[in-house]
Design a protein around this motif. Structure first.
Motif, PDB file in Angstrom:
ATOM      1  N   ARG A   1       0.829  -1.362   0.085  1.00  0.00           N
ATOM      2  CA  ARG A   1      -0.131   0.007   0.103  1.00  0.00           C
ATOM      3  C   ARG A   1       1.025   1.364  -0.042  1.00  0.00           C
ATOM      4  O   ARG A   1       0.450   2.274  -0.675  1.00  0.00           O
ATOM      5  N   THR A   2       2.165   1.295   0.634  1.00  0.00           N
ATOM      6  CA  THR A   2       3.097   2.522   0.780  1.00  0.00           C
ATOM      7  C   THR A   2       4.231   2.355   0.170  1.00  0.00           C
ATOM      8  O   THR A   2       4.904   3.446   0.354  1.00  0.00           O
ATOM      9  N   ARG A   3       4.545   1.372  -0.524  1.00  0.00           N
ATOM     10  CA  ARG A   3       5.862   1.253  -1.075  1.00  0.00           C
ATOM     11  C   ARG A   3       6.178   2.494  -2.062  1.00  0.00           C
ATOM     12  O   ARG A   3       7.359   2.767  -2.322  1.00  0.00           O
ATOM     13  N   ASP A   4       5.540   3.032  -2.614  1.00  0.00           N
ATOM     14  CA  ASP A   4       5.532   3.858  -3.903  1.00  0.00           C
ATOM     15  C   ASP A   4       5.577   5.290  -3.144  1.00  0.00           C
ATOM     16  O   ASP A   4       5.652   6.255  -3.941  1.00  0.00           O
ATOM     17  N   ILE A   5       5.351   5.555  -2.010  1.00  0.00           N
ATOM     18  CA  ILE A   5       5.241   6.964  -1.405  1.00  0.00           C
ATOM     19  C   ILE A   5       6.597   7.378  -1.332  1.00  0.00           C
ATOM     20  O   ILE A   5       7.471   6.840  -0.776  1.00  0.00           O
ATOM     21  N   PRO A   6       6.809   8.788  -1.807  1.00  0.00           N
ATOM     22  CA  PRO A   6       8.241   9.302  -1.939  1.00  0.00           C
ATOM     23  C   PRO A   6       8.405   9.793  -0.388  1.00  0.00           C
ATOM     24  O   PRO A   6       7.624  10.085   0.474  1.00  0.00           O
ATOM     25  N   ILE A   7       9.717   9.300  -0.063  1.00  0.00           N
ATOM     26  CA  ILE A   7      10.246   9.582   1.406  1.00  0.00           C
ATOM     27  C   ILE A   7      11.360  10.796   1.162  1.00  0.00           C
ATOM     28  O   ILE A   7      12.320  10.455   0.431  1.00  0.00           O
ATOM     29  N   ILE A   8      11.312  11.625   2.024  1.00  0.00           N
ATOM     30  CA  ILE A   8      12.359  12.613   1.870  1.00  0.00           C
ATOM     31  C   ILE A   8      12.840  12.517   3.622  1.00  0.00           C
ATOM     32  O   ILE A   8      12.335  12.881   4.446  1.00  0.00           O
ATOM     33  N   PHE A   9      14.305  12.206   3.558  1.00  0.00           N
ATOM     34  CA  PHE A   9      14.855  11.861   4.816  1.00  0.00           C
ATOM     35  C   PHE A   9      15.402  13.488   5.313  1.00  0.00           C
ATOM     36  O   PHE A   9      16.004  14.150   4.559  1.00  0.00           O
TER      37      PHE A   9
END
Length: 222
Positions: A75-83
């Motif tokens: 469900r969430t694998r394609d959400i962009p993550i900014i560290f």
């Protein structure tokens, strides 16, 4: 009515969350707080997010571990993550961030204008993708009710006009990304969106009178 996109802010320090809210409030989107990795994962169970801003150094589950859980879920694998990190990290930490699935790795203190611009790109991509899904679903519903006599030519014209508006916006966004030399991940996401739009346009064109019989396969909206 187009709903606002949700942006997930993850940091164990309330003052950092407050600062992020102040920076991103100008985007006029829905900002959701999470004070730990566990709390972030809980929020991701029920809500869809355009982008996640994730602090690296947190007690318990740190940012790297949180990102790993996010990327393991379908469900969430394609959400962009900014560290976001306050440490003076070296190449090893940066590599670890990208290996965990981050699209960017920003050190604190960061330029508010730069952070806001990066987040806005992913919000725009998310909104365009939502519009594409809505158009695809509308087309599916019209095809499902094809047995009803409902002026198909008029319906096709309306769908075509709506799709054209999304195509125009997506083209403008892609050009802006190319001109600004934005992150490669954002450019790739925009290209993926344009491919989806092209597939939907082909399916719609195939429904026009004189282009053949039967219902063409529809592109997946996801």
């Amino acid at each position: 009515m187009v709903q606002k996109a949700k942006i997930l802010l993850v940091d164990d320090r309330p003052e950092n969350l407050l600062a992020l809210e102040a920076i991103l409030s100008a985007l006029d989107q829905t900002l959701v707080r999470a004070s730990s990795g566990e709390e972030a994962l809980k929020a991701l169970l029920t809500d869809d997010f355009a982008v996640i801003l994730l602090d690296v150094q947190m007690p318990g589950m740190d940012g790297f571990e949180t990102a790993a859980h996010i990327k393991r879920r379908e469900r969430t694998r394609d959400i962009p993550i900014i560290f976001l990190t306050a440490i003076n990290h070296g190449p090893h930490h940066t590599f670890r961030g990208y290996a965990a699935g981050a699209v960017d790795y920003i050190s604190k203190p960061f330029d508010p204008w730069v952070l806001r611009a990066k987040v806005s790109v992913f919000v725009e991509l998310y909104m365009k993708n939502c519009q594409l899904k809505e158009q695809a679903e509308l087309l599916r519903l019209q095809l499902a009710g094809a047995g009803e006599v409902r002026e198909p030519a008029g319906l096709l014209a309306e769908l075509s006009a709506r799709l054209a508006a999304v195509e125009e916006q997506a083209e403008a966004l892609s050009k802006q990304l190319d001109d600004d030399s934005t992150d490669a991940s954002a450019v790739a996401t925009a290209a993926h969106l344009e491919r989806k739009l092209t597939g939907l346009r082909r399916a719609l064109d195939a429904l026009e009178p004189g282009t053949g019989s039967g219902s063409p396969p529809l592109p997946s909206p996801s």
